[in-house]
Every structure is written in structure tokens, then in C-alpha cells.
Scaffold this motif. Structure first.
Motif, PDB file in Angstrom:
ATOM      1  N   THR A   8       5.153  -6.496   7.231  1.00  0.00           N
ATOM      2  CA  THR A   8       5.317  -5.591   8.242  1.00  0.00           C
ATOM      3  C   THR A   8       4.255  -4.346   8.478  1.00  0.00           C
ATOM      4  N   ALA A   9       4.079  -3.949   9.187  1.00  0.00           N
ATOM      5  CA  ALA A   9       2.998  -3.254   9.764  1.00  0.00           C
ATOM      6  C   ALA A   9       3.186  -1.697   8.910  1.00  0.00           C
ATOM      7  N   GLY A  52      -0.616   0.808  11.982  1.00  0.00           N
ATOM      8  CA  GLY A  52      -1.111  -1.108  12.849  1.00  0.00           C
ATOM      9  C   GLY A  52      -1.002  -1.692  12.005  1.00  0.00           C
ATOM     10  N   THR A  58      -1.420  -4.326   8.824  1.00  0.00           N
ATOM     11  CA  THR A  58      -0.714  -5.399   8.077  1.00  0.00           C
ATOM     12  C   THR A  58      -1.165  -6.145   6.224  1.00  0.00           C
ATOM     13  N   THR A  97      -1.212  -7.039  14.968  1.00  0.00           N
ATOM     14  CA  THR A  97      -1.789  -6.117  14.610  1.00  0.00           C
ATOM     15  C   THR A  97      -3.367  -7.180  13.811  1.00  0.00           C
ATOM     16  N   THR A  98      -3.305  -5.923  13.085  1.00  0.00           N
ATOM     17  CA  THR A  98      -4.356  -5.910  11.938  1.00  0.00           C
ATOM     18  C   THR A  98      -3.962  -6.444  10.084  1.00  0.00           C
ATOM     19  N   LEU A 102      -7.481  -9.873  13.256  1.00  0.00           N
ATOM     20  CA  LEU A 102      -6.074  -9.794  14.055  1.00  0.00           C
ATOM     21  C   LEU A 102      -5.574 -10.716  14.199  1.00  0.00           C
TER      22      LEU A 102
END
Length: 133
Positions: free
Chosen positions: A38-39, A43, A45, A69-70, A105
Motif C-alpha cells: 500500500t502507498a 503516495g 509505495t 503511485t511512486t 511510477l
């Protein structure tokens, strides 16, 4: 718990996929566990894979991450290796007992590989990162 099954703590996967033989270059082992990461509030992860040159061959884990997410990928190794993420064109050397971190990403499925230092292709797959909605 099997050694390569991994441990999911606060969105961080710690998996120990293993390859037998020093310097062996091979494809992916059998499909392994799939876990969700989860992030965090920013944001990001976090995902971690560890390579152990002396551990028996086991299944290759897949980490499912939120798309877009990154991902902060950390790879550790007990021996000097090159970490490859070919879908991103990334190649980073890790020292024996060290770690490297790569950010990207989460837009497509990526394989995480280790190879001999200086190698830019091939390698042994130690994990997959798969974005989903």
C-alpha cells in the motif's frame, strides 16, 4: 513461514527469493506468492526484495501496488550484483551486504533481476511489481 514467502509490514514487502550457485543466470523460478503493498500518506509505495546467493531455489514473488503511485524499490544482496529493471532501462550495482533503491511510477508490470556486476541484460528474476487499480 517459508523463507521466500515474504513478510508484509506497513506496506513493505521483504521477500527472500533465492538462487543456487554463484553467478548463475536464469529466468524466473516458479510463480510465488502475490502480496499487496500500500502507498503511504505521501503516495510512496515501498517494496523490498533480498537476494541470497546461498539459499535454495524457491518461488518468485509478485507485489501488487496501486497503479500510478511512486514505487520505492529497495534490493539487498549478500554478494555484489547488478540490479536490473529492464522495462525501465535501469541497472544499478549493489555491493555485498548492501542495498540499492530505485524509484519509478507504477504504470506497467516490471521484473526485478540480479546479474553479475557490469551486466546489462539477462539476469535472474527475483520478483515482479504489478500495478493494479
Amino acid at each position: 513461514m517459508r523463507r521466500s514467502a515474504g513478510l508484509l509490514l506497513a506496506g513493505l514487502l521483504v521477500a527472500t527469493p533465492a538462487i543456487t550457485g554463484c553467478g548463475a543466470v536464469a529466468g524466473a523460478g516458479p510463480a510465488g506468492p502475490t502480496v499487496a503493498a500500500t502507498a503511504d500518506a505521501n503516495g510512496l509505495t515501498p517494496v523490498r526484495f533480498d537476494f541470497r546467493s546461498t539459499a535454495p531455489v524457491e518461488a518468485v514473488p509478485t507485489v501488487v501496488v496501486p497503479r500510478g503511485t511512486t514505487v520505492v524499490l529497495t534490493v539487498g544482496s549478500d554478494v555484489a550484483r547488478r540490479v536490473l529493471v529492464p522495462e525501465q532501462g535501469r541497472a544499478v550495482d549493489v555491493t555485498a551486504g548492501g542495498t540499492v533503491t530505485i524509484r519509478f511510477l507504477a504504470l506497467g508490470v516490471l521484473s526485478v533481476r540480479v546479474a553479475e556486476p557490469g551486466t546489462d541484460r539477462g539476469g535472474t528474476i527475483i520478483g515482479f511489481v504489478e500495478p493494479r487499480h
